[in-house]
Structure formats: structure tokens, C-alpha cells
Design a protein around this motif. Structure first.
Motif, PDB file in Angstrom:
ATOM      1  N   PHE A  24      -6.777  20.877  -1.934  1.00 11.04           N
ATOM      2  CA  PHE A  24      -6.216  20.216  -0.754  1.00 11.04           C
ATOM      3  C   PHE A  24      -7.243  19.212  -0.235  1.00 11.04           C
ATOM      4  N   PRO A  25      -6.849  18.324   0.677  1.00 11.21           N
ATOM      5  CA  PRO A  25      -7.786  17.269   1.111  1.00 11.21           C
ATOM      6  C   PRO A  25      -9.027  17.873   1.756  1.00 11.21           C
ATOM      7  N   GLY A  26     -10.160  17.728   1.095  1.00 13.31           N
ATOM      8  CA  GLY A  26     -11.377  18.409   1.558  1.00 13.31           C
ATOM      9  C   GLY A  26     -12.519  17.470   1.850  1.00 13.31           C
ATOM     10  N   GLU A  28       3.035  18.056   7.060  1.00 15.93           N
ATOM     11  CA  GLU A  28       4.102  17.545   6.186  1.00 15.93           C
ATOM     12  C   GLU A  28       3.483  16.762   5.015  1.00 15.93           C
ATOM     13  N   LEU A  29       2.535  15.868   5.345  1.00 15.53           N
ATOM     14  CA  LEU A  29       1.919  15.051   4.285  1.00 15.53           C
ATOM     15  C   LEU A  29       1.083  15.910   3.334  1.00 15.53           C
ATOM     16  N   VAL A  30       0.304  16.828   3.906  1.00 16.90           N
ATOM     17  CA  VAL A  30      -0.631  17.612   3.073  1.00 16.90           C
ATOM     18  C   VAL A  30       0.127  18.654   2.234  1.00 16.90           C
ATOM     19  N   PHE A  31       1.102  19.325   2.829  1.00 16.97           N
ATOM     20  CA  PHE A  31       1.797  20.397   2.095  1.00 16.97           C
ATOM     21  C   PHE A  31       2.688  19.849   0.982  1.00 16.97           C
ATOM     22  N   ALA A  77       0.831  -1.211   0.000  1.00 17.68           N
ATOM     23  CA  ALA A  77       0.000   0.000   0.000  1.00 17.68           C
ATOM     24  C   ALA A  77       0.861   1.254   0.000  1.00 17.68           C
ATOM     25  N   ARG A  78       0.325   2.268  -0.654  1.00 19.35           N
ATOM     26  CA  ARG A  78       0.973   3.579  -0.627  1.00 19.35           C
ATOM     27  C   ARG A  78      -0.113   4.581  -0.267  1.00 19.35           C
ATOM     28  N   LEU A  79       0.195   5.425   0.693  1.00 18.83           N
ATOM     29  CA  LEU A  79      -0.831   6.333   1.212  1.00 18.83           C
ATOM     30  C   LEU A  79      -0.356   7.776   1.106  1.00 18.83           C
ATOM     31  N   GLY A  80      -1.295   8.672   0.977  1.00 20.94           N
ATOM     32  CA  GLY A  80      -0.908  10.078   0.953  1.00 20.94           C
ATOM     33  C   GLY A  80      -2.023  10.978   0.475  1.00 20.94           C
ATOM     34  N   PHE A  81      -1.677  12.241   0.423  1.00 22.92           N
ATOM     35  CA  PHE A  81      -2.643  13.279   0.040  1.00 22.92           C
ATOM     36  C   PHE A  81      -2.028  14.119  -1.081  1.00 22.92           C
ATOM     37  N   PRO A  82      -2.180  13.658  -2.346  1.00 24.68           N
ATOM     38  CA  PRO A  82      -1.523  14.370  -3.444  1.00 24.68           C
ATOM     39  C   PRO A  82      -2.282  15.623  -3.908  1.00 24.68           C
TER      40      PRO A  82
END
Ligand code: COA
Length: 261
Positions: free
Chosen positions: A141-143, A161-164, A129-134
Motif C-alpha cells: 500500500f502507499p508507504g 476509496e483511492l487506496v483500497f 495526467a492520470r493519478l492514483g495509488f495502484p
């Protein structure tokens, strides 16, 4: 059941498996998929009396690779707001539903996919698995609850860090920072999720349901109010037939037979 983009299967012991089924686009959540999800959660799930719901993605590559970028790109602002509203409603139904939910993360869980996993109670990830907020790479942005649910799980710094950056992390890093609860070999994700669901299904359903409410609602209150809520709910729970059965079974050295009353 007539759904096109999701599949629901009820398995023994009242365990349900809901699969997002758009493998050609890595199970991206378009408008219709969210709509089907909403109908399932509002109209079908309550009648199924599940003891646990597993959420996963079809195919070998992805849990859910996020919102459908091609469809979003065609949306006007008003459509987008309705799309976001629907996603929020779906995720709130999962998060606050009486049924415990397990995300079986069998691949990419990105953006709205990672937010979906976070709306579930417990997350089990494949080692692939690969996770994140691209989202910031797309100019948004994640909404779909991301800025809020991720913060509550990871704290401010890691979330930022993950979101920016929009960078993905692998399953082991997700485990290290607490974004998932367990990492297992790829082929064992569903088995692990079913085993966990099976363990939960054996417990007193009222106790599981009320503890979920105490944890979720309590985490949004100040400590004094949260403790009051806990006291109220555990006293209600004490008043159930299942409590009598659970304690008697322990004392009689046998397995309890819970009825949900
Ligand atoms: N929305 C719409 N389509 C998507 C998608 C999404 N979120 N994610 C993947 N797809 C589609 C791709 O466009 C591609 O379609 P095509 O075969 O018609 O070209 C198909 O799924 C396979 O994806 P592809 O990019 O070819 O796979 P890959 O293994 O090279 O890369 C990812 C996988 C997940 C890294 C990449 O697909 C990706 O970055 N997806 C977008 C993730 C994202 O930004 N999510 C947040 C959205 S707000």
C-alpha cells in the motif's frame, strides 16, 4: 553535477527545475534515483538560493509512475525498509524545505509519483495526467507518506476509496477532489508551472518561507498552538527589511525590490 537519473536546471529569477529522468520506465524511482534526489536536496539545493523549485518528469507520458517495481521485487525486507526510509527522507526534505515547490504533473503520477506530487506545495496537472495509488494491486500500500499526506488533503473517505481500489483518476477528477490545484493543456504544464514560480519569486522571500512554515507546521498542531506559531512568525517577518520595502513600495506606488533580509 554528475547525476544520472535526475537533471537540475537553474533558470532566471532563481527558479529551479528538477526533472526525474528515466523516461523508458516512466520515471519510476529506483534506489539510485532516490539517492541522487537526496544528495541534491541535502547538498546542492540549499546553496542555490532558489525562490521556487519545479519538479517534473522526463518524456511525454509520465511525471513519475511510482517506485521501481522490478527493483522492489528483488529486494529483501531490510533493503525495502532502507528504500522506504530514503523515500521518506526525500519527501520530507521537499515538504519542509524552505523553497516553495511545484509539481508539474505531465502524465502518470502513480504511487510514489503521486506521493512525490503531494510532498510538493502546489500541483499543476496536464489534462492528460492520470493519478492514483495502484499499490494494493501489487500487494502493498502507499508507504511513502501516501496514507498520511493524501488523508490530509482529501479526507478519510476519498483517500480510502483511492487506496483500497488502486484505481486511477483523470486530471479533472483530481482537480474536482482537490488532489491538484490546476489542470492545463498538456503542452502548457511547464509554462504554467514557470509562470506560477515566477509569481512566487516576485514576492518577499522571507514572507513566503515563513508562511510555508506556519501553514505546514501549524496544520500539525492544535489550533491554539498553531495560532501562537503564526503570531510568532508574522512578528519575526514584520521585523525584516523586506517588510519595510514591501510597505514603502506600496505607498510609493512602485514594485518592491526584495532582498531577502
Ligand atoms: N516500476 C518499474 N517499471 C515501470 C513502472 C514502475 N513503477 N511503471 C512503468 N514501468 C515500465 C514498464 O515495465 C515498461 O517497461 P518495458 O518497456 O521494459 O516493458 C515501461 O515502463 C513502459 O510502461 P508500460 O506499462 O509499457 O506503459 P503503458 O502505457 O502500457 O502503461 C502504466 C502505463 C503507468 C499504466 C503502467 O506502466 C503501470 O501500471 N505502471 C506501474 C504503476 C504502479 O503500479 N506504480 C506504483 C508502484 S508502487
Amino acid at each position: 553535477m554528475g547525476f544520472k537519473y535526475i537533471q537540475f536546471q537553474k533558470e532566471p529569477n532563481n527558479i529551479g527545475v528538477l526533472t526525474v529522468n528515466r523516461p523508458n520506465v516512466l520515471n519510476a524511482l529506483n534506489w539510485d534515483t532516490l539517492g541522487e534526489f537526496k544528495v541534491f536536496l541535502e547538498d546542492i539545493l540549499p546553496g542555490e538560493e532558489l525562490k521556487a523549485l519545479i519538479v517534473t518528469g522526463a518524456g511525454e507520458k509520465a511525471f513519475v509512475a511510482g517506485a521501481d517495481i522490478a527493483q522492489m521485487n528483488e529486494m529483501k525486507e531490510r533493503d525495502f525498509q532502507e528504500y522506504v526510509d530514503t523515500a521518506h527522507r526525500v519527501y520530507e526534505l521537499i515538504e519542509n524545505g524552505s523553497c516553495p515547490s511545484i509539481a508539474a504533473i505531465n502524465g502518470y503520477a502513480l504511487g510514489g509519483g503521486c506521493e512525490l506530487a503531494l510532498a510538493c506545495d502546489i500541483r499543476i496537472a496536464s489534462e492528460k495526467a492520470r493519478l492514483g495509488f495502484p499499490e494494493v494491486k501489487l500487494g502493498i500500500f502507499p508507504g511513502w507518506g501516501g496514507t498520511q499526506r493524501v488523508t490530509r488533503v482529501l479526507g478519510l473517505g476519498k483517500t480510502k476509496e483511492l487506496v483500497f481500489t488502486g484505481e486511477m483518476i483523470d486530471a479533472n477528477e483530481a482537480l474536482r477532489i482537490g488532489l491538484v490545484e490546476k489542470v492545463v493543456p498538456h503542452d502548457e504544464v511547464m509554462k504554467e508551472a514557470r509562470d506560477l514560480a515566477g509569481e512566487i519569486a516576485k514576492r518577499g522571500p522571507i514572507a513566503v518561507r515563513m508562511s510555508k512554515t506556519a501553514i505546514n507546521a501549524g496544520s500539525e498542531m492544535d489550533l491554539q498552538k498553531a495560532l501562537l506559531l503564526e503570531k510568532t512568525l508574522v512578528s519575526l517577518c514584520f521585523d525584516s527589511e523586506d517588510r519595510v520595502e514591501g510597505m514603502n513600495a506600496f505607498l510609493e506606488k512602485r514594485e518592491p525590490l526584495f532582498t531577502g533580509r
